[in-house]
Design a protein around this motif. Structure first.
Motif, PDB file in Angstrom:
ATOM      1  N   LEU A 138      -5.461  -4.239  -4.368  1.00 31.74           N
ATOM      2  CA  LEU A 138      -4.951  -4.356  -3.010  1.00 31.74           C
ATOM      3  C   LEU A 138      -6.079  -4.155  -2.001  1.00 31.74           C
ATOM      4  O   LEU A 138      -6.197  -4.913  -1.036  1.00 31.74           O
ATOM      5  N   ASN A 139      -6.889  -3.180  -2.227  1.00 33.41           N
ATOM      6  CA  ASN A 139      -8.008  -2.958  -1.327  1.00 33.41           C
ATOM      7  C   ASN A 139      -8.970  -4.150  -1.327  1.00 33.41           C
ATOM      8  O   ASN A 139      -9.496  -4.556  -0.279  1.00 33.41           O
ATOM      9  N   TRP A 148     -14.216   0.691  -6.053  1.00 31.33           N
ATOM     10  CA  TRP A 148     -13.486   1.465  -5.053  1.00 31.33           C
ATOM     11  C   TRP A 148     -13.531   2.966  -5.357  1.00 31.33           C
ATOM     12  O   TRP A 148     -13.517   3.792  -4.452  1.00 31.33           O
ATOM     13  N   ARG A 149     -13.606   3.274  -6.616  1.00 31.75           N
ATOM     14  CA  ARG A 149     -13.638   4.696  -6.993  1.00 31.75           C
ATOM     15  C   ARG A 149     -14.833   4.919  -7.908  1.00 31.75           C
ATOM     16  O   ARG A 149     -14.940   4.248  -8.942  1.00 31.75           O
ATOM     17  N   GLN A 150     -15.679   5.849  -7.527  1.00 29.61           N
ATOM     18  CA  GLN A 150     -16.891   6.102  -8.294  1.00 29.61           C
ATOM     19  C   GLN A 150     -16.578   6.817  -9.615  1.00 29.61           C
ATOM     20  O   GLN A 150     -17.301   6.656 -10.596  1.00 29.61           O
ATOM     21  N   GLN A 151     -15.478   7.632  -9.616  1.00 31.68           N
ATOM     22  CA  GLN A 151     -15.095   8.333 -10.841  1.00 31.68           C
ATOM     23  C   GLN A 151     -13.756   7.794 -11.328  1.00 31.68           C
ATOM     24  O   GLN A 151     -12.866   7.483 -10.535  1.00 31.68           O
ATOM     25  N   LEU A 152     -13.610   7.729 -12.635  1.00 31.68           N
ATOM     26  CA  LEU A 152     -12.375   7.229 -13.220  1.00 31.68           C
ATOM     27  C   LEU A 152     -11.280   8.285 -13.112  1.00 31.68           C
ATOM     28  O   LEU A 152     -11.531   9.497 -13.210  1.00 31.68           O
ATOM     29  N   ASN A 164       0.821  -1.208   0.000  1.00 30.48           N
ATOM     30  CA  ASN A 164       0.000   0.000   0.000  1.00 30.48           C
ATOM     31  C   ASN A 164       0.859   1.263   0.000  1.00 30.48           C
ATOM     32  O   ASN A 164       0.592   2.233  -0.720  1.00 30.48           O
ATOM     33  N   SER A 165       1.928   1.232   0.786  1.00 30.76           N
ATOM     34  CA  SER A 165       2.836   2.386   0.847  1.00 30.76           C
ATOM     35  C   SER A 165       3.497   2.631  -0.497  1.00 30.76           C
ATOM     36  O   SER A 165       3.624   3.777  -0.959  1.00 30.76           O
TER      37      SER A 165
END
Length: 1002
Positions: free
Chosen positions: A115-116, A249-253, A47-48
């Motif tokens: 990863l999430n 995980w992300r609503q917008q690209l 993640n880092s």
């Protein structure tokens, strides 16, 4: 710093190293490339790395956006339509570093999303292994040091993987680099359904086209409830396949994920950095469209078939159908019904000790209803059979009835018919359990067979259709379950109708070429049309037959129940079974007391029904007298003579038979034992039993005669008489000998000294059945004389001849017609030939006895044989003359006469000459001159031939020298070489009567 970073091992990198070493490098491109290059299994470190790389690519995104904005402003001023990708592609072409950074950023964003996802899956696995640590995991997310990162990259879910006691089956490094469909299939194959659900939820766009390929990888044994959120469902509003909601995980690209950016990067693909991700891929046919209900139903049916055929887990298949039906999938009701019935067979029915049946839908569908019923009850013991019928079979039968009704072919009798067919085909133990659970005293709802008449018909068919010989208790228990009907007099059938029914049923169950064996299913056809009253009478008859069957089985001669029908009008069959009953019971070891025999007699008389044909017992056609006779026969053949005497004697005799009947039975049994005996010795074995059997009744002449015959048989056996070389004569051969005097002849021929025991041989003759037969006595004496003659024991031969003459004289004197009497003539014939044969023997030196014998021969022979006897007389007279001349010469020479010559002279024929002349005068036959001629011997031989051709008996002795000179004509008569007779007459005639009565020609 860069060199230190490069030298670090992947497993040794920490978050501090990422910040202190890599974060201190000023080159954004180098940092982004380093973050892409490093892939580790520690979620925090990874993640880092991803966060750092994404942060260092923010500037390039801003530059690209500025260029696009600048181009858009110019477009507005120039009022020309310029595509956003145009300026970006131009920028990427002029500045390759920015293109590469954008590409690296897209890789880093994709990996961060995965990863999430991995962190969520890891937490799910941790719940599965240690649910009590879920709260701790959630708390750790709250302390996430990267939670305040760039909003464009989304919130971080990474947590140290060390908190999970059971890591996901796919490592983080593999999951980041593998094809996402491959990872989904891998999780599906491991039944990681919850992780798969997370994967579908977060990456729906990538996985949706491959959804059916991924679901195919889920093992067939996986329980559907676990997969309820990922298995196909039907959207009731659209009547199409329901699509799961997606939560990326992300609503917008991100800018680099926009279509224009990706298109520009693709055109520069050759100049972009090379990323070495995994080459693992899964081939599949993409399906992006929503499926209609029919195809969803097909998918569920195919999976059900796969589950059943590959795993045999019917419960899983049934749960799958239920899940599909709950999701609104159509056309699964009938399949669920089949699986429900099959699951009862697999899980609820009793199983054998070794379960080897592999149940599949194909096998189930191919079975006919009766096969299914039998499969349900195949291993059910009688104790649980009624319960299994109620909870397993009847629901199945009702389903069949409902299906028939739905198909437009209603069949209300189907459940009853199939149940009855099973009862007719099952074992008696099972049938008894079913009848027990169908008693009329039970509530109708609890009864298996609810109709009383059906019970009666089924019981009759099962019992009369059975071939069992040892289940009488079970049969009786079935009968006890049947209804007891009160038949009014008006409804009673007459006796003739009942007899007709029994006769018809007996004919029906009798085997034939068309129907060798009648089964219970065949018999039910016969009983179905019978009315109520007829069924009642049939049950009454069944009661009698069951009792009779138990009696027969008690005495070791069981018969199938149908036999009582077959023999109801067959007296021979009943007579045969009564005989078997008496004989078989007599062979039992326990039949050693009079009480057992009295019990047997009582049972046999009971089976006759007391002479009442309507009783229909096993022996109803036999009279009590015949059954008692048969019983006595069995008692005697068993050898229990002491018990037989007790039952026959006394004022309270148990056997009510006349003396004549008892005598007849004793004789019959004795002869049976005699015929079965292998030895003639009456001191042991069957012959001993045959002898002692005759002592059971009061003595009678017939019994005494039979006993004497057994004694004679024993005596013959003691003389070692053989029926063929090396084979002693058997008792049955002795009995079957038509001329029993030939047995005496065999005794004499097989024992060289037997002739010396005249009284013994005569007693043997008497015991052979000739005690009052003078002719037989004469023949035996003739045999004795002949045997003595061949042994050259002339004294015994003469004594037997004299006794024979006396017997014939007594017989002639007692006959009122003398020569016309057949027996007298036969005895005389034997006697004169025997006397003549001995009298003409030249080796017999007592001329007086020889003359006496020839005198008897002249006296007894027929007139036409006088010349033959006189020929021998002339020769005897010549011997006498020669003896006297020899005496005269010796006296003249002063010599003493020898003893033989003196005896011949003293016993010469002169003392019988007068009687001889008198005999000749009676026949008016002067002495012919032929008697003094040299051909007298030849004439005698011809005469003897005609005499002996009619001799009534023979003694089997070795062939004499005369026999060897006998040849056979074409007509079977004998002839003698006349040229040798004259010179050898004395030697030939000395061989005795054996030649005259037919010596053994073998």
């Amino acid at each position: 710093m860069a060199e230190q970073w490069i030298q670090l091992e992947d497993d040794l990198i920490t978050t501090e190293d990422v910040q202190n070493l890599l974060g201190q490098v000023s080159d954004d491109y180098w940092i982004a490339a380093a973050c892409v290059d490093r892939v580790v299994n520690n979620t925090a470190v990874q993640n880092s790395l991803l966060r750092l790389g994404i942060a260092r690519t923010e500037k390039v995104v801003d530059r690209c956006k500025d260029i696009i904005a600048l181009c858009s402003s110019s477009q507005t001023n120039d009022q020309e339509e310029i595509s956003p990708g145009g300026p970006l592609l131009s920028h990427f072409t002029n500045t390759p570093a920015d293109a590469q950074l954008c590409y690296l950023r897209s890789v880093l964003l994709r990996r961060l999303d995965r990863l999430n996802t991995y962190v969520d899956m890891e937490a799910e696995f941790a719940k599965g292994e240690e649910g009590d640590k879920v709260d701790e995991v959630m708390d750790e997310w709250e302390d996430d040091p990267w939670a305040d990162g760039n909003d464009t990259a989304g919130s971080s879910k990474a947590t140290p993987s060390s908190k999970s006691t059971e890591p996901p089956p796919i490592s983080l490094a593999e999951f980041l680099q593998n094809d996402l469909v491959w990872s989904a299939c891998e999780l599906a194959s491991l039944s990681a359904v919850q992780a798969l659900q997370i994967l579908f939820n977060k990456h729906s766009e990538a996985l949706w086209p491959a959804r059916f390929r991924i679901l195919q990888c889920i093992p067939d044994y996986t329980y559907p409830s676990i997969c309820r959120d990922i298995f196909p469902a039907l959207d009731s509003t659209t009547n199409m396949e329901a699509q799961e909601s997606s939560e990326p995980w992300r609503q917008q690209l991100d800018f680099v994920e926009l279509t224009e950016t990706q298109d520009a990067l693709k055109q520069l693909e050759g100049s972009l950095p090379s990323i070495t991700d995994s080459a693992k891929m899964v081939r599949y046919e993409p399906c992006r469209e929503l499926l209609p209900p029919e195809e969803l139903s097909t998918w569920y049916k195919n999976r059900v078939s796969s589950v059943v055929s590959l795993t045999g887990m019917i419960d899983v298949a049934l749960a799958l159908v239920q899940h599909g039906a709950a999701q609104g999938i159509p056309s699964l009701d009938e399949l669920g019904e089949e699986l429900s019935l099959l699951s009862r067979l697999v899980y609820d029915a009793s199983q054998g000790s070794d379960i080897q049946d592999d149940w599949t839908l194909v096998r189930w569908s191919s079975m006919d209803p009766m096969a299914v019923v039998k499969a349900y009850l195949a291993h059910s013991p009688p104790t649980s059979l009624p319960r299994d019928i109620s909870r397993l079979v009847m629901p199945y039968l009702y389903v069949l009835e409902a299906r028939a009704e739905r198909a437009g072919q209603p069949d209300p009798s189907l459940p009853t018919r199939l149940l009855h067919d099973y009862i007719l085909d099952t074992s008696l133990d099972n049938a008894a359990a079913i009848f027990e659970a169908s008693k009329p005293t039970l509530p109708a709802a609890q009864r298996i067979i609810k109709n009383d008449e059906d019970m009666a018909r089924l019981a009759l068919a099962c019992l009369y259709g059975s071939t069992s010989l040892d289940e009488w208790a079970t049969m009786s228990s079935i009968f006890e379950c049947l209804p007891a009907w009160e038949i009014s007099k008006d409804a009673d059938l007459d006796e003739d109708t009942a007899d007709t029914t029994v006769a018809s049923l007996g004919a029906f169950v009798t085997p034939s070429t068309n129907q060798p064996q009648v089964t219970a299913k065949d018999l039910i056809v016969f009983f179905k049309p019978l009315p109520f009253a007829s069924l009642s009478q049939a049950l009454d008859i069944l009661d009698v037959h069951l009792e009779s069957g138990e009696i027969l089985a008690r005495w070791g001669v069981p018969a199938p129940l149908r036999w009582f029908l077959q023999s109801s009008e067959d007296i021979q069959e009943q007579r045969k079974w009564a005989n078997r009953m008496a004989r078989k019971a007599g062979g039992k070891d326990r039949m050693d007391g009079i009480e057992d025999w009295e019990w047997l007699l009582k049972d046999m008389l009971k089976l006759t029904g007391g002479g009442d044909l309507s009783a229909r017992g096993a022996l109803c056609l036999l009279s009590s007298e015949e059954v008692t006779t048969t019983f006595l026969s069995g008692l005697l053949t068993s050898g229990n003579f002491a018990i037989a005497k007790k039952m026959l004697s006394g004022t309270h005799s148990k056997i009510s038979l006349s003396l004549e009947q008892i005598e007849s039975v004793a004789l019959t049994c004795s002869r049976e034992l005699y015929d079965n005996s292998s030895s003639g010795n009456y001191k042991f074995g069957d012959m001993k039993l045959a002898y002692e059997c005759l002592d059971v009744p009061q003595s009678t002449p017939a019994l005494t005669k039979e006993k004497e015959f057994i004694e004679a048989t024993s005596r013959i056996s003691s003389f070692n008489v053989f029926s063929s070389p090396g084979t002693p004569i058997s008792p049955i051969e002795i009995r079957l000998t038509k001329d029993r005097l030939s047995l005496v002849s065999q005794v004499l021929s097989s024992n060289s000294d037997a002739y010396k025991h005249t009284e013994v041989i005569l007693e043997l003759c008497y015991k052979l059945g000739y005690r009052e037969d003078s002719v037989a006595e004469v023949k035996v004496l003739a045999m004795l004389a002949d045997a003595a003659l061949q042994a050259e024991d002339f004294t015994r031969a003469y004594e037997n001849s004299e006794r024979m003459v006396q017997t014939v004289a007594s017989l002639r004197n007692s006959s009122p017609l003398e020569l016309d009497d057949e027996k007298a003539r036969e005895a005389s014939e034997v006697c004169w030939i025997a006397c003549f044969q001995l009298g003409r023997q030249s080796e017999f030196d007592d001329l007086s006895k020889r003359a006496t014998l020839l005198g008897h021969a002249v006296e007894l022979c027929p007139p036409e044989k006088i010349h033959d006897v006189l020929t021998a007389w002339r020769k005897l007279e010549k011997e006498d003359i020669e003896a006297r001349e020899e005496k005269l010469r010796q006296r003249q020479n002063g010599q003493q006469l020898g003893p033989v010559a003196a005896r011949k002279i003293e016993s010469g024929p002169s003392n019988v000459a007068s009687s001889l002349r008198a005999r000749l005068q009676d026949f008016h036959m002067p002495s012919p001159p032929l008697l003094s001629t040299p051909d007298a011997a030849a004439l005698a031989s011809r005469t003897f031939k005609s005499v002996t051709s009619n001799f009534p008996f023979s003694v089997h002795r070795p062939r004499s020298e005369m026999d060897e000179r006998i040849s056979t004509r074409s007509d079977g008569s004998r002839r003698t070489d006349l040229d040798e007779v004259s010179s050898q007459a004395s030697r030939v005639l000395s061989k005795g009567i054996g030649w005259l009565i037919g010596a053994d020609e073998q």
